[in-house]
Design an enzyme around this catalytic site. Structure first.
Site, PDB file in Angstrom:
ATOM      1  N   TYR A 127       0.842  -1.194   0.000  1.00 46.56           N
ATOM      2  CA  TYR A 127       0.000   0.000   0.000  1.00 46.56           C
ATOM      3  C   TYR A 127       0.873   1.238   0.000  1.00 46.56           C
ATOM      4  O   TYR A 127       1.682   1.435   0.911  1.00 46.56           O
ATOM      5  CB  TYR A 127      -0.922   0.016   1.217  1.00 46.56           C
ATOM      6  CG  TYR A 127      -1.711   1.303   1.349  1.00 46.56           C
ATOM      7  CD1 TYR A 127      -2.603   1.696   0.354  1.00 46.56           C
ATOM      8  CD2 TYR A 127      -1.558   2.131   2.452  1.00 46.56           C
ATOM      9  CE1 TYR A 127      -3.317   2.881   0.460  1.00 46.56           C
ATOM     10  CE2 TYR A 127      -2.270   3.311   2.570  1.00 46.56           C
ATOM     11  CZ  TYR A 127      -3.145   3.683   1.570  1.00 46.56           C
ATOM     12  OH  TYR A 127      -3.854   4.859   1.669  1.00 46.56           O
ATOM     13  N   ASP A 149       0.476  15.293   6.074  1.00 53.00           N
ATOM     14  CA  ASP A 149      -0.542  14.917   5.088  1.00 53.00           C
ATOM     15  C   ASP A 149      -1.653  15.958   5.078  1.00 53.00           C
ATOM     16  O   ASP A 149      -2.729  15.761   5.646  1.00 53.00           O
ATOM     17  CB  ASP A 149      -1.091  13.532   5.439  1.00 53.00           C
ATOM     18  CG  ASP A 149      -2.064  13.008   4.387  1.00 53.00           C
ATOM     19  OD1 ASP A 149      -2.113  13.603   3.290  1.00 53.00           O
ATOM     20  OD2 ASP A 149      -2.766  12.029   4.666  1.00 53.00           O
ATOM     21  N   ASP A 173      -2.802   5.479  -2.755  1.00 45.96           N
ATOM     22  CA  ASP A 173      -3.655   6.598  -2.376  1.00 45.96           C
ATOM     23  C   ASP A 173      -3.672   7.613  -3.516  1.00 45.96           C
ATOM     24  O   ASP A 173      -2.622   7.957  -4.057  1.00 45.96           O
ATOM     25  CB  ASP A 173      -3.081   7.227  -1.106  1.00 45.96           C
ATOM     26  CG  ASP A 173      -3.994   8.241  -0.449  1.00 45.96           C
ATOM     27  OD1 ASP A 173      -4.972   8.670  -1.091  1.00 45.96           O
ATOM     28  OD2 ASP A 173      -3.721   8.618   0.711  1.00 45.96           O
ATOM     29  N   ASP A 181      -5.744  10.485  -3.040  1.00 44.07           N
ATOM     30  CA  ASP A 181      -6.370  11.640  -2.408  1.00 44.07           C
ATOM     31  C   ASP A 181      -7.731  11.929  -3.052  1.00 44.07           C
ATOM     32  O   ASP A 181      -8.566  11.059  -3.157  1.00 44.07           O
ATOM     33  CB  ASP A 181      -5.445  12.859  -2.477  1.00 44.07           C
ATOM     34  CG  ASP A 181      -4.329  12.792  -1.442  1.00 44.07           C
ATOM     35  OD1 ASP A 181      -4.347  11.880  -0.596  1.00 44.07           O
ATOM     36  OD2 ASP A 181      -3.430  13.645  -1.484  1.00 44.07           O
ATOM     37  N   HIS A 215      -7.386   4.465  -4.458  1.00 44.04           N
ATOM     38  CA  HIS A 215      -8.615   4.915  -3.809  1.00 44.04           C
ATOM     39  C   HIS A 215      -8.731   6.426  -3.924  1.00 44.04           C
ATOM     40  O   HIS A 215      -7.750   7.151  -3.889  1.00 44.04           O
ATOM     41  CB  HIS A 215      -8.706   4.438  -2.354  1.00 44.04           C
ATOM     42  CG  HIS A 215      -7.657   4.924  -1.410  1.00 44.04           C
ATOM     43  ND1 HIS A 215      -7.601   6.219  -0.926  1.00 44.04           N
ATOM     44  CD2 HIS A 215      -6.616   4.276  -0.821  1.00 44.04           C
ATOM     45  CE1 HIS A 215      -6.587   6.339  -0.085  1.00 44.04           C
ATOM     46  NE2 HIS A 215      -5.961   5.188  -0.010  1.00 44.04           N
ATOM     47  N   GLU A 223     -11.252   9.776  -2.704  1.00 45.55           N
ATOM     48  CA  GLU A 223     -12.089  10.091  -1.543  1.00 45.55           C
ATOM     49  C   GLU A 223     -13.014  11.281  -1.785  1.00 45.55           C
ATOM     50  O   GLU A 223     -12.932  11.953  -2.826  1.00 45.55           O
ATOM     51  CB  GLU A 223     -11.194  10.378  -0.338  1.00 45.55           C
ATOM     52  CG  GLU A 223     -10.358  11.634  -0.498  1.00 45.55           C
ATOM     53  CD  GLU A 223      -9.166  11.688   0.441  1.00 45.55           C
ATOM     54  OE1 GLU A 223      -8.958  12.747   1.046  1.00 45.55           O
ATOM     55  OE2 GLU A 223      -8.450  10.676   0.556  1.00 45.55           O
ATOM     56  N   CYS A 258      -5.143  14.145   6.463  1.00 48.39           N
ATOM     57  CA  CYS A 258      -5.158  12.737   6.852  1.00 48.39           C
ATOM     58  C   CYS A 258      -6.521  12.381   7.415  1.00 48.39           C
ATOM     59  O   CYS A 258      -7.104  13.149   8.203  1.00 48.39           O
ATOM     60  CB  CYS A 258      -4.071  12.474   7.891  1.00 48.39           C
ATOM     61  SG  CYS A 258      -4.175  10.843   8.675  1.00 48.39           S
ATOM     62  N   ARG A 294     -13.570   5.811  -1.478  1.00 45.47           N
ATOM     63  CA  ARG A 294     -13.336   6.067  -0.043  1.00 45.47           C
ATOM     64  C   ARG A 294     -14.192   7.238   0.418  1.00 45.47           C
ATOM     65  O   ARG A 294     -14.264   8.266  -0.247  1.00 45.47           O
ATOM     66  CB  ARG A 294     -11.860   6.390   0.193  1.00 45.47           C
ATOM     67  CG  ARG A 294     -11.573   7.059   1.539  1.00 45.47           C
ATOM     68  CD  ARG A 294     -10.108   7.321   1.749  1.00 45.47           C
ATOM     69  NE  ARG A 294      -9.873   8.387   2.720  1.00 45.47           N
ATOM     70  CZ  ARG A 294      -8.676   8.720   3.198  1.00 45.47           C
ATOM     71  NH1 ARG A 294      -7.594   8.087   2.780  1.00 45.47           N
ATOM     72  NH2 ARG A 294      -8.548   9.713   4.063  1.00 45.47           N
ATOM     73  N   GLU A 347     -13.356   5.322   5.937  1.00 42.15           N
ATOM     74  CA  GLU A 347     -12.261   5.786   6.787  1.00 42.15           C
ATOM     75  C   GLU A 347     -12.771   6.115   8.183  1.00 42.15           C
ATOM     76  O   GLU A 347     -13.858   6.687   8.351  1.00 42.15           O
ATOM     77  CB  GLU A 347     -11.625   7.033   6.167  1.00 42.15           C
ATOM     78  CG  GLU A 347     -10.432   7.584   6.933  1.00 42.15           C
ATOM     79  CD  GLU A 347      -9.230   6.650   6.936  1.00 42.15           C
ATOM     80  OE1 GLU A 347      -9.337   5.554   7.539  1.00 42.15           O
ATOM     81  OE2 GLU A 347      -8.195   7.010   6.367  1.00 42.15           O
ATOM     82  N   ASN A 400      -8.701   0.618   7.182  1.00 43.14           N
ATOM     83  CA  ASN A 400      -7.390   1.233   7.375  1.00 43.14           C
ATOM     84  C   ASN A 400      -7.074   1.285   8.865  1.00 43.14           C
ATOM     85  O   ASN A 400      -7.807   1.924   9.633  1.00 43.14           O
ATOM     86  CB  ASN A 400      -7.402   2.649   6.779  1.00 43.14           C
ATOM     87  CG  ASN A 400      -6.066   3.360   6.932  1.00 43.14           C
ATOM     88  OD1 ASN A 400      -5.032   2.722   7.094  1.00 43.14           O
ATOM     89  ND2 ASN A 400      -6.087   4.684   6.871  1.00 43.14           N
TER      90      ASN A 400
END
Length: 370
Positions: free
Chosen positions: A112, A127, A155, A157, A182, A184, A192, A231, A261, A284
């Site tokens: 990941y 982040d 990721d 974002d 993913h 989001e 984050c 996500r 998340e 996660n």
């Protein structure tokens, strides 16, 4: 640009078709465009009589097509095979080439690429939407090259912009060798997922991102098995009911996997898995984060199909490097922190033997003695 030619086309490429989805259960939650921890008082009323939206379905990507046969050398296809077959997919978070090498050495069959870890490793920054698409892609190219058969989940974002940028992100990730990404529903100035103060976009903007990613994937020549993971960070902002609703809509829009998340308990994770079935669910785990520190065995028993440990490598790196620096400062030598690892032993972890073997097979003599 690949991924843009199909915008506005109701029939995705490579055999994708559209079928009617069952009517989702109505939930009494407002669809707020940008929301802090306290939802806006303005409520958007959605008529209950509206027909259900059409759901994406691509028969080529049906999970039943990945149940049998040897594992593919293609990382995206291999990940789909792993998702279709028994067992949880365990993907440790990596932050650079060293951590990726250590994960492969430990025997992990999926990696990941954490956005937080990549931002920290490449930029030395938190982040907070500081890293760019180029930062992530360059890191992915390196990680995916170490063992091209091992799937890397990366990721992405928010997709770094509107639909055109989301499509570009998918195309560049796929070209880099990434197996899955993913995307989001946070605003562009994201953070984050385990920090407070998050804001999320409206349902429709989130779904626009998912649709753009799916269209871009389906427009890749030859038919790509690239996995799209939807996500949501809305659980801490709008509640679990809204989070599950968003993931149901993302699945109907074409997301292959659902990622919630910050799920705060085993009971909530189980309820989420049941509500989203048969879609696979990703959890996660970050030590000290919003989600309990589930073990891989516990997460599997609760129904999760993928478990990622986003910060496992970079947090360990901070502890190890900090201790080594403090020891050097105090003692004036790195002998203790090296723990007997000489340069050759270090390079062996980085693939020294493979490089020497390749050179010799090609007729080279540069590394006969090292």
């Amino acid at each position: 640009m690949p991924g843009l030619d199909l915008f506005g086309n109701s029939n995705p490429a490579n055999g994708a078709t559209i079928v009617e989805a069952p009517q989702p259960t109505a939930v009494p939650v407002s669809n707020v465009a940008e929301t802090h921890e306290q939802p806006s008082a303005e409520v958007v009323s959605v008529p209950r009589s509206l027909p259900a939206p059409a759901a994406y379905y691509n028969p080529r990507l049906d999970p039943k097509n990945f149940l049998e046969g040897p594992l593919s050398w293609n990382p995206a296809t291999r990940l789909r095979q792993m998702l279709a077959r028994p067992g949880i997919v365990i993907a440790p978070g990596i932050c650079d080439g060293i951590s990726a090498r250590c994960a492969l050495e430990a025997g992990f069959d999926c990696l990941y690429q954490s956005g937080a870890a990549t931002t920290a490793s490449r930029l030395g920054q938190p982040d907070l939407a500081i890293a760019t698409l180029n930062d992530f892609v360059q890191s992915a190219q390196m990680v995916c090259s170490l063992d091209p058969t091992v799937p890397v989940i990366a990721d992405a974002d928010t997709g770094f912009g509107g639909p055109a940028m989301v499509a570009r992100t998918v195309t560049q990730y796929a070209r880099a060798g990434v197996a899955a990404m993913h995307i989001e529903d946070q605003v562009q100035t994201k953070r984050c997922g385990h920090l407070l103060g998050k804001q999320v976009v409206s349902r429709e903007e989130f779904l626009t991102r998912i649709r753009a990613a799916v269209i871009a994937r389906d427009s890749i020549p030859g038919g790509s098995d690239f996995v799209i993971i939807g996500r949501t960070d809305s659980a801490q902002v709008l509640g679990m009911e809204e989070a599950v609703t968003r993931l149901k809509l993302a699945a109907a829009a074409g997301a292959d996997v659902c990622f919630i998340e910050g799920v705060r308990s085993a009971e909530l994770l189980t309820a989420t898995v049941e509500a989203l079935a048969p879609k696979p669910v990703l959890v996660n785990v970050i030590s000290g984060g919003l989600t309990p520190s589930f073990t891989t065995q516990e997460a599997e028993a609760l129904g999760a199909k993928i478990i990622i440990f986003s910060l496992v490598s970079c947090v360990a790196a901070v502890h190890g490097i900090r201790a080594a620096m403090q020891s050097l400062r105090k003692t004036g030598t790195d002998f203790t922190s090296a723990r007997g690892m000489d340069p050759k032993a270090f390079f062996e972890v980085m693939g020294l033997s493979d490089v020497i073997k390749l050179d010799a097979q090609a007729g080279g003599k540069a590394f006969e003695v090292v």
